[in-house]
Scaffold this motif. Structure first.
Motif, PDB file in Angstrom:
ATOM      1  N   UNK A 254       3.368  -5.469   1.198  1.00 35.81           N
ATOM      2  CA  UNK A 254       3.126  -5.762   2.614  1.00 35.81           C
ATOM      3  C   UNK A 254       4.324  -5.367   3.482  1.00 35.81           C
ATOM      4  N   UNK A 255       4.054  -5.178   4.760  1.00 35.26           N
ATOM      5  CA  UNK A 255       5.104  -4.859   5.718  1.00 35.26           C
ATOM      6  C   UNK A 255       5.933  -6.107   6.019  1.00 35.26           C
ATOM      7  N   UNK A 256       7.188  -5.890   6.360  1.00 37.58           N
ATOM      8  CA  UNK A 256       8.066  -6.990   6.744  1.00 37.58           C
ATOM      9  C   UNK A 256       9.222  -6.440   7.572  1.00 37.58           C
ATOM     10  N   UNK A 257       9.962  -7.344   8.194  1.00 45.91           N
ATOM     11  CA  UNK A 257      11.117  -6.939   8.984  1.00 45.91           C
ATOM     12  C   UNK A 257      12.248  -6.481   8.056  1.00 45.91           C
ATOM     13  N   UNK A 258      12.965  -5.472   8.508  1.00 48.63           N
ATOM     14  CA  UNK A 258      14.098  -4.960   7.744  1.00 48.63           C
ATOM     15  C   UNK A 258      15.378  -5.600   8.260  1.00 48.63           C
ATOM     16  N   UNK A 259      16.155  -6.134   7.336  1.00 47.18           N
ATOM     17  CA  UNK A 259      17.447  -6.714   7.706  1.00 47.18           C
ATOM     18  C   UNK A 259      18.567  -5.870   7.088  1.00 47.18           C
ATOM     19  N   UNK A 260      18.945  -6.189   5.902  1.00 48.86           N
ATOM     20  CA  UNK A 260      20.025  -5.431   5.267  1.00 48.86           C
ATOM     21  C   UNK A 260      19.515  -4.373   4.281  1.00 48.86           C
ATOM     22  N   UNK A 261      18.276  -4.454   3.909  1.00 49.45           N
ATOM     23  CA  UNK A 261      17.743  -3.467   2.966  1.00 49.45           C
ATOM     24  C   UNK A 261      16.291  -3.151   3.328  1.00 49.45           C
ATOM     25  N   UNK A 262      15.844  -1.973   2.866  1.00 47.58           N
ATOM     26  CA  UNK A 262      14.482  -1.528   3.142  1.00 47.58           C
ATOM     27  C   UNK A 262      13.498  -2.197   2.190  1.00 47.58           C
ATOM     28  N   UNK A 263      12.216  -1.985   2.436  1.00 47.51           N
ATOM     29  CA  UNK A 263      11.184  -2.499   1.529  1.00 47.51           C
ATOM     30  C   UNK A 263      10.348  -1.326   1.020  1.00 47.51           C
ATOM     31  N   UNK A 264       9.433  -1.621   0.113  1.00 49.67           N
ATOM     32  CA  UNK A 264       8.655  -0.582  -0.553  1.00 49.67           C
ATOM     33  C   UNK A 264       8.939  -0.574  -2.042  1.00 49.67           C
ATOM     34  N   UNK A 265       8.251   0.278  -2.773  1.00 47.81           N
ATOM     35  CA  UNK A 265       8.479   0.382  -4.216  1.00 47.81           C
ATOM     36  C   UNK A 265       8.330   1.833  -4.651  1.00 47.81           C
ATOM     37  N   UNK A 266       8.354   2.058  -5.952  1.00 50.10           N
ATOM     38  CA  UNK A 266       8.354   3.426  -6.468  1.00 50.10           C
ATOM     39  C   UNK A 266       7.015   4.120  -6.316  1.00 50.10           C
ATOM     40  N   UNK A 267       5.984   3.388  -5.901  1.00 54.26           N
ATOM     41  CA  UNK A 267       4.685   4.006  -5.624  1.00 54.26           C
ATOM     42  C   UNK A 267       4.561   4.461  -4.172  1.00 54.26           C
ATOM     43  N   UNK A 268       5.575   4.204  -3.357  1.00 44.56           N
ATOM     44  CA  UNK A 268       5.544   4.627  -1.956  1.00 44.56           C
ATOM     45  C   UNK A 268       5.484   6.156  -1.873  1.00 44.56           C
ATOM     46  N   UNK A 269       4.661   6.647  -0.963  1.00 42.75           N
ATOM     47  CA  UNK A 269       4.516   8.087  -0.777  1.00 42.75           C
ATOM     48  C   UNK A 269       4.761   8.442   0.682  1.00 42.75           C
ATOM     49  N   UNK A 270       5.444   9.530   0.885  1.00 45.17           N
ATOM     50  CA  UNK A 270       5.588  10.134   2.203  1.00 45.17           C
ATOM     51  C   UNK A 270       4.871  11.474   2.134  1.00 45.17           C
ATOM     52  N   UNK A 271       4.052  11.796   3.131  1.00 45.17           N
ATOM     53  CA  UNK A 271       3.277  13.030   3.019  1.00 45.17           C
ATOM     54  C   UNK A 271       3.049  13.666   4.380  1.00 45.17           C
ATOM     55  N   UNK A 272       2.728  14.946   4.339  1.00 47.87           N
ATOM     56  CA  UNK A 272       2.333  15.702   5.520  1.00 47.87           C
ATOM     57  C   UNK A 272       0.946  16.268   5.270  1.00 47.87           C
TER      58      UNK A 272
END
Length: 621
Positions: free
Chosen positions: A443-461
């Motif tokens: 799930x989405x959350x506010x970022x403080x000192x570190x990012x969120x996400x996991x190794x299944x995260x994908x960035x795409x065009x």
């Protein structure tokens, strides 16, 4: 040498090997009902020639309902007539008899893995070979000069003197052995073929039979585009679902959009220089990285052969049929909600790298900038309570080059916030539409000192070039959501960028920190920047396998959407959370001291130093 000659003498006839392998596939990869249905469908469709039953191109196209508008029938028939010759691929094209169709269906639906434990990686080589043009003169022609593979049948004398129907030899199967081949892997033994021979104890006799000799082989661009359009169309196809139910995507703007999406997929296979086709090296690199699920639609399509419409499972033992049952309910649309970016073609394109089981008929539109407003506050309200994976899509138009155009206003301020090191755009058309996206599992959350996400995260065009950037396991700066503050005055949503550092000097606090492979949106959702620093290392996302150069896209956002993957349970949880937050907000608005006199309550709060009188609120001193 003597042992080798002995093995060759003991080699069983090819027809016997093919029949034994087809029988093994039939027994291990199909249920008895599926096998019965396949035989029934085949015999109902097959043509006769010299006591031989076989399927022709137009027969297969009509049965599978391949639309004429795509022009893909001849391409598909070339594929199946090549795969039907398995494991003796040098004998392609094959006459598509029953055992050949067993080969085709087993290999195109991935059922072969139940029998052949080895060789899964070589399925790509098989698919490439089924689509490739093997004649050097043909491969040097432009795509629009290449003819379609004919699918007619003519009688031809076999080696044993008996007449048998075979297809006219397509020009694409004439092998030119001259010249160099830039794809040396094609000339190696095929593990998939060797595994097939091993399964029927013939590996020694035919050890080198599966070796490819496709010098100069390439898939013609025009043929590949037609097939990609077909794969986009069949991507959401369900079990026994008729392809004709998607006919609304084959006319007018819908058909044009289908072709545009296919061109974006095609672009990742072609280098900057014009090319008449796709070679195996490129095919074998791009498919596993950016399009690993590209051919999944073939499963539902070719499983139509495993369901006979004449088979009635509702008969009594006395052969009296039961009353007719109502037809099955019509499937819901593949995309229930409407969006300005997401459409059925984009959804099919995404299913080439995210499993369709979590996409088709599963997505819900959580946030749309066009409907909910381009603000981080409305984004947070709509998205943060979704407890399942999400897909963010953002589209825009490229900002003009600062060196050749005078840029003022908000665009100028945004460009000034980017690091001074700039890269050229990823393509030449300055007015083309850009679409980027990200897939997040947590799930989405506010970022403080570190990012969120996991190794299944994908960035795409997605446009104008299809590309997928997979998560790194070393750098975990996957995603951030940061509202503007004194310590982070810029804020925004980003992927692949380092989190804001409160301790950094103010002189740098007004400058965005961009990762080597990253997407950054400003806090007003007005502008965005995608960076691909190919020469750099250590980013949260891996660099492109198709575009091995540095580029950067600076664009003005036109639309932004977030889609939730999941079912009714996730939607129910989100609705309950929204209702709770609404009740809490209403309760805070109505809070008072219980006297019933609002003015008196206000005066008391002012005396306490909580509100008014230029108080900061909360100090009693």
């Amino acid at each position: 040498m003597g042992q080798s000659q002995s093995d060759e003498r003991r080699a069983p006839p090819r027809d016997e090997v093919t029949k034994e392998l087809a029988d093994k596939f039939a027994q291990k990869c199909f249920t008895s009902l599926e096998l019965y249905s396949l035989k029934d469908v085949f015999h109902s469709l097959a043509d006769h020639e010299q006591q031989v039953r076989y399927l022709k191109e137009d027969t297969i196209s009509r049965f599978l309902e391949i639309p004429d508008a795509l022009g893909a029938s001849s391409v598909l028939f070339q594929m199946v007539s090549y795969i039907g010759a398995f494991p003796f691929l040098e004998d392609a094209p094959a006459v598509l008899g029953l055992k050949e169709m067993v080969m085709v269906i087993t290999l195109l639906t991935d059922r072969y893995q139940r029998v052949l434990a080895r060789g899964a990686m070589d399925r790509r080589k098989l698919l490439f070979g089924s689509l490739a043009v093997h004649d050097r003169k043909m491969s040097e022609m432009r795509p629009n000069q290449q003819g379609n593979v004919p699918g007619n049948t003519i009688p031809k004398q076999s080696q044993d003197g008996k007449a048998s129907p075979v297809m006219e030899q397509p020009l694409g199967f004439a092998i030119d052995k001259a010249g160099d081949d830039e794809d040396p892997d094609l000339d190696e033994d095929d593990d998939l073929v060797l595994a097939a021979f091993d399964s029927v104890d013939c590996i020694n006799a035919f050890k080198h039979t599966g070796r490819s000799t496709m010098h100069g082989a390439m898939i013609p661009v025009d043929n590949w585009r037609k097939l990609v359009m077909l794969l986009l169309l069949i991507a959401p196809l369900g079990a026994q679902e008729s392809l004709s139910s998607y006919s609304d995507r084959l006319s007018g703007d819908e058909l044009e959009g289908l072709g545009t999406t296919a061109d974006c997929v095609l672009a990742c296979f072609l280098s900057v220089e014009p090319s008449p086709g796709i070679r195996f090296a490129r095919f074998n690199t791009v498919i596993p990285a950016s399009l690993p699920l590209l051919f999944n639609g073939f499963t539902a399509l070719f499983e139509h052969f495993l369901f006979s419409k004449s088979l009635d499972l509702h008969k009594h033992k006395d052969n009296q049929p039961e009353p007719s049952t109502p037809p099955p309910e019509k499937r819901p649309p593949v995309l229930a909600d409407t969006g300005s970016i997401m459409n059925p073609n984009i959804l099919s394109q995404i299913s080439f790298f995210i499993p369709g089981s979590s996409l088709f008929r599963q997505l819900r539109l959580l946030y749309s900038g066009d409907e909910d407003g381009f603000s981080m506050g409305s984004f947070e309200t709509k998205v943060f309570n979704w407890r399942a994976p999400t897909i963010l899509l953002v589209s825009g138009t490229r900002l003009p080059d600062e060196e050749t155009h005078q840029i003022t206003g908000a665009a100028s301020s945004f460009l000034a916030s980017l690091p001074s090191k700039r890269f050229p755009p990823g393509s030449g058309d300055k007015d083309e539409r850009l679409i980027f996206g990200a897939y997040l599992n947590p799930p989405w959350k506010h970022t403080h000192r570190e990012c969120f996400g996991d190794e299944d995260t994908l960035l795409f065009q997605l446009r104008p070039t299809h590309d997928v950037f997979r998560a790194s396991t070393l750098n975990k700066d996957y995603a951030s959501f940061t509202k503007p503050s004194a310590s982070a005055p810029l804020g925004g949503v980003s992927f692949g960028c380092p989190p804001p550092q409160p301790t950094q000097a103010y002189r740098r606090s007004s400058m965005m920190s961009l990762g080597p492979v990253s997407l950054a949106l400003d806090n007003s959702f007005e502008f965005g920047c995608f960076t691909h620093n190919y020469t750099s290392q250590g980013g949260a996302f891996q660099t492109s396998v198709a575009r091995k150069f540095d580029f950067q896209e600076r664009f003005e956002v036109s639309s932004i959407e977030v889609w939730g993957c999941g079912g009714d349970e996730e939607a129910k949880h989100q609705a309950e959370r929204w209702a709770w937050e609404a009740r809490e907000a209403e309760a805070r608005r109505k809070i008072n001291l219980g006297t019933g006199d609002i003015e008196a309550d206000r005066a008391l709060l002012e005396m306490a130093g909580l509100i008014g009188a230029n108080r900061s609120g909360g100090s009693m001193g």
